[in-house]
Scaffold this active site. Sequence first.
Site, PDB file in Angstrom:
ATOM      1  CD  GLU A 136      -6.239  10.259   4.993  1.00 51.50           C
ATOM      2  OE1 GLU A 136      -5.113   9.350   4.865  1.00 51.50           O
ATOM      3  OE2 GLU A 136      -7.164  10.698   4.254  1.00 51.50           O
ATOM      4  CG  ASP A 154       1.538   7.644   1.817  1.00 49.88           C
ATOM      5  OD1 ASP A 154       0.192   7.575   2.177  1.00 49.88           O
ATOM      6  OD2 ASP A 154       2.020   8.432   2.231  1.00 49.88           O
ATOM      7  N   GLY A 178      -1.106  15.399  -1.785  1.00 51.77           N
ATOM      8  CA  GLY A 178      -1.673  14.277  -1.015  1.00 51.77           C
ATOM      9  C   GLY A 178      -1.985  12.986  -1.604  1.00 51.77           C
ATOM     10  CD  GLU A 198       8.090   9.625   2.871  1.00 51.00           C
ATOM     11  OE1 GLU A 198       7.951   9.026   1.822  1.00 51.00           O
ATOM     12  OE2 GLU A 198       7.875  11.053   2.958  1.00 51.00           O
TER      13      GLU A 198
HETATM   14  C1  GLA Z   1       0.541  10.841   4.988  1.00 51.10           C
HETATM   15  C2  GLA Z   1       1.599   9.827   5.653  1.00 51.10           C
HETATM   16  C3  GLA Z   1       0.723   8.440   5.552  1.00 51.10           C
HETATM   17  C4  GLA Z   1      -0.628   8.635   6.261  1.00 51.10           C
HETATM   18  C5  GLA Z   1      -1.308   9.655   5.849  1.00 51.10           C
HETATM   19  C6  GLA Z   1      -2.562  10.255   6.825  1.00 51.10           C
HETATM   20  O1  GLA Z   1       0.260  10.280   3.730  1.00 51.10           O
HETATM   21  O2  GLA Z   1       2.410   9.604   4.618  1.00 51.10           O
HETATM   22  O3  GLA Z   1       1.537   7.520   6.416  1.00 51.10           O
HETATM   23  O4  GLA Z   1      -0.178   8.784   7.825  1.00 51.10           O
HETATM   24  O5  GLA Z   1      -0.534  10.974   5.879  1.00 51.10           O
HETATM   25  O6  GLA Z   1      -3.432   9.093   6.939  1.00 51.10           O
END
Ligand code: GLA
Length: 382
Positions: free
Chosen positions: A28, A170, A122, A158
């Site tokens: 993460e 993502d 999330g 984004e």
């Molecule tokens: C969000 C962001 C990703 C990544 C996560 C943390 O989902 O969109 O790019 O940084 O947080 O891992």
Amino acid sequence: MRDAFAAAFGTEPSGVWSAPGRVNLIGEHTDYNGGASLPFAIDRRARVAVALRAERVARVGTSFADDIVELEIDDLVSGTTRPVGWAAYVLGIVWALGEIVDLEDVAGFDAWINSDVPVGVGVSSSAAIEAAVCIALDELWGLGLDRRTMVRVCQRAENIIAGAPTGTLDQSAALLTRPGAGVLLDFARGTARQVPLGLAEANLALLVVDSTVRHDHTTGGYRKRRAECERAAAFASVDHLAQIPVESVAAWEGSMPDVEFRRMRHVVTDTARCFAAARLLEAGDPTKIGPLLTQAHASLRDDFEISVSAIDTAVDAALSAGAYGARLTGGGFGGASVALVDLDDVERVASHIADTVEHAGHARPVVFPVQASGGAIREEGT
Ligand code: GLA
């Protein structure tokens, strides 16, 4: 989708394209730090029905808002008009495509969006929409882009149009995942390796625990963490934090400010945990990743400081109910946690988590199991 499209635009769509939300198993805030992540596509998807139209106008509608947004393709490409709200994730793709290909001759389009990827949890509802729209326009406009290029297109939409300074985790999960597998994303090498999850085979399930505390990565904490990571990288004289070997982490204590040190320790150790988890999954023993998930949570809570009390309580409750491991997933500051549990134990663990969190004075979380699905596709029969 076809009926909703017809009701909105009075015509038939040419097809329906879809892309999944994702659960990040581990790794993460590593994407923009040149580390690694191991997400998988979940069985919740954004769908877009699209038809080209003669006028160079884009009209987009969705089941989750009343308005139809209508913008000229030329204004989108030139940046004269910036789509806002939910439309940013759809029409931001047109702007981002316009950065890398000539859209002077493409037709306009009508698009209808639907999604069962929960928003603000999330699990990347925004990347799912971006990816579905991107593969649809790529096909209908005959652009022939490869999936990695599309990842960058979706990230640009984004970052610049939706205004969230995210990495590519993502969008990579939405575009690069094969059915039923996780994908080991190595952001330094730019590689994506399919990793078997084998959860059902091992009689396991992954629960998502939505804290109902909503996050928004366009503001506040996410941007601040990025800046802190950049400062830590500057202290260590590296381009990306994950270049620091895990063995050298301790030696930096006291040699950079404490906040930057702890952000760095999280990024470097989480990257190591991510590779370790991939090896365990490839060896066919998914229960063994449990302790790595729980260590990752402690790191996100104490070093990266992006957890919230409702999520810490959910993680502790999952572990006390017998989960193999549990942790915050996604960007943090709210959102969801995940727990790896025995398939036969799903109901019991889920209600134990929900009860415990509620008794601790938080909103009752929404707990649901997820299955691994596949990346963005044109839906069959459309
Ligand atoms: C969000 C962001 C990703 C990544 C996560 C943390 O989902 O969109 O790019 O940084 O947080 O891992």
